[in-house]
Design a protein around this motif. Structure first.
Motif, PDB file in Angstrom:
ATOM      1  N   SER A  97       0.996  -1.367  -0.057  1.00 13.23           N
ATOM      2  CA  SER A  97      -0.083   0.015  -0.242  1.00 13.23           C
ATOM      3  C   SER A  97       0.849   1.256   0.010  1.00 13.23           C
ATOM      4  N   LEU A  98       0.289   2.504  -0.571  1.00 14.45           N
ATOM      5  CA  LEU A  98       1.127   3.577  -0.562  1.00 14.45           C
ATOM      6  C   LEU A  98       1.230   4.115   0.839  1.00 14.45           C
ATOM      7  N   LYS A  99       0.377   3.674   1.728  1.00 15.05           N
ATOM      8  CA  LYS A  99       0.645   3.979   3.178  1.00 15.05           C
ATOM      9  C   LYS A  99       1.894   3.634   3.862  1.00 15.05           C
ATOM     10  N   ASN A 100       2.302   2.586   2.953  1.00 17.21           N
ATOM     11  CA  ASN A 100       3.393   1.984   3.722  1.00 17.21           C
ATOM     12  C   ASN A 100       4.761   2.030   2.851  1.00 17.21           C
ATOM     13  N   VAL A 101       4.834   2.704   1.751  1.00 17.73           N
ATOM     14  CA  VAL A 101       5.793   2.907   0.662  1.00 17.73           C
ATOM     15  C   VAL A 101       7.113   3.070   1.268  1.00 17.73           C
ATOM     16  N   GLU A 102       7.283   3.583   2.547  1.00 17.98           N
ATOM     17  CA  GLU A 102       8.509   3.899   3.259  1.00 17.98           C
ATOM     18  C   GLU A 102       9.450   2.455   3.033  1.00 17.98           C
ATOM     19  N   GLU A 103       8.520   1.554   3.238  1.00 19.32           N
ATOM     20  CA  GLU A 103       9.427   0.057   3.442  1.00 19.32           C
ATOM     21  C   GLU A 103      10.205  -0.183   2.213  1.00 19.32           C
ATOM     22  N   LEU A 104      10.179   0.660   0.909  1.00 17.98           N
ATOM     23  CA  LEU A 104      10.867   0.538  -0.153  1.00 17.98           C
ATOM     24  C   LEU A 104      12.584   1.101  -0.035  1.00 17.98           C
TER      25      LEU A 104
END
Length: 151
Positions: free
Chosen positions: A5-12
């Motif tokens: 989810s874009l909400k969790n894009v930081e994981e990239l």
């Protein structure tokens, strides 16, 4: 392959500096105001393009890989099917073209179909053959941003 989810894009960001640059760019966007064009982010290291896609039956698209770039495919409107399979399990259909950083592969029954809806992304690394732009019965069009990240 990674779906999120874009909400969790930081994981990239864990994949390296170019991914950190991509994440910083994504956090600045108003996805509702994107227009079809190329977005320059960090020269040839990270760039993106926004497009409106007419979805096709999976048999009309081809599995592809890129040697030099990962794809972050972000659906901003609609729902798009994206098949994927490990590159090393596939038969080459069209040899790698270094000018376009792409090779194409024959279809396989082993390919899995992802449904990527608005607000979600799929990350495809060079070892992930992927077939985007597939119709999955939830609308005939999508809008998406594809971020190309140099590996």
């Amino acid at each position: 392959m990674l779906k999120g989810s874009l909400k969790n894009v930081e994981e990239l960001s864990k994949y390296g500096d170019n991914f950190k640059t991509a994440v910083r760019f994504l956090k600045t966007l108003d996805f509702d105001k994107l227009s079809p064009q190329r977005y320059e982010i960090d020269g040839s290291n990270v760039y993106a393009f926004f497009c409106e896609v007419n979805l096709v039956e999976p048999t009309a698209a081809k599995l592809e890989t890129h040697n030099n770039y990962a794809d972050i495919q972000i659906v901003t409107c609609g729902c798009e099917g994206m098949q994927y399979a490990p590159k090393d399990t596939l038969a080459v259909n069209t040899e790698y073209n270094p000018d376009h950083d792409v090779a194409f592969y024959n279809d396989t029954e082993a390919a899995e179909m992802l449904e990527v809806s608005a607000g979600e992304f799929a990350l495809f690394m060079p070892e992930d053959a992927h077939k985007p732009n597939c119709f999955v019965g939830k609308g005939k069009q999508s809008k998406k941003l594809v971020v190309k990240v140099r590996i």
